[in-house]
Design an enzyme around this catalytic site. Sequence first.
Site, mmCIF file in Angstrom:
data_model
loop_
_atom_site.group_PDB
_atom_site.id
_atom_site.type_symbol
_atom_site.label_atom_id
_atom_site.label_comp_id
_atom_site.label_asym_id
_atom_site.label_seq_id
_atom_site.Cartn_x
_atom_site.Cartn_y
_atom_site.Cartn_z
ATOM 1 C CB ALA A 170 -37.539 23.786 19.249
ATOM 2 C CE1 TYR A 171 -31.456 29.860 18.706
ATOM 3 C CE2 TYR A 171 -31.724 30.174 16.339
ATOM 4 C CZ TYR A 171 -31.149 30.544 17.534
ATOM 5 O OH TYR A 171 -30.266 31.601 17.575
ATOM 6 C CB VAL A 172 -37.720 29.433 14.457
ATOM 7 C CG1 VAL A 172 -38.796 30.403 14.002
ATOM 8 C CG2 VAL A 172 -36.530 29.499 13.502
ATOM 9 C CB SER A 187 -36.828 30.034 21.710
ATOM 10 O OG SER A 187 -35.679 30.048 20.894
#
Length: 247
Positions: A155-157, A159
Amino acid sequence: MSTTTDQPRIALVTGGSGGIGRAVVKRLAADGYAVAVHYSGNKDRAEETVGEVTEAGGRAIAVGGDIADENAMAAAFDATENAFGGLDVVVNTAGTMLLSPIATLDLADLDRMHRTNIRGTFVVSQLAANRVRTGGAIINLSTSVTRTQLPSYGAYVASKAAVEGISLILARELRGRDITVNAVAPGPTATPLFLEGKSEELIDQLASMNPMNRLGAPEDTAETVAFLAGPARWVNGQTIFTNGGMA
């Protein structure tokens, strides 16, 4: 360097009260910039950073606001321009990182992270596109994990891949303005955001992923930002991986 005047350049650094943002503020101030130190929730930390800059002979103010709130951020841009007379460089370091396997990620965490990292970057980039003067620079922070595909970073990647897309397209949209737009993608960096919740074993493992055999320091990323903010007028529409050679 292409500028419209011989006056000192002016920068706004989001997330400037801590971590990489704080290092960027101090580096740009040392290079002679007047700097607006943006904070979201930690005003005292921002004021402390401002105090360090002014005590060293520089010029700085603190400006607050929710990074994803266009009205709050417009007010922060206004405050910067009112204090210093214009705006040449915007560095967007504000962000949040919540790690989980994709299969078990709390979707509320997904929404929270994407609001800050994607909407926040879009809001800041949109304002910067309309406020930064000719000869200026817009710099957004991504992450080197966009190309290392580490588990739990999905999820971080997602974003941060959006951050890169926004940045590289904006660079093309500003054709003819003499404003550069780039993304900086640090590797593992010893900041509170990165170190939180990680074991010493995991930290050592991440530090060994580059041939320098250490975590990055916030100042390592600040060095790259300072280059893009000032002398690097021919670097535009790029993602710069600042990670010590991490594969």
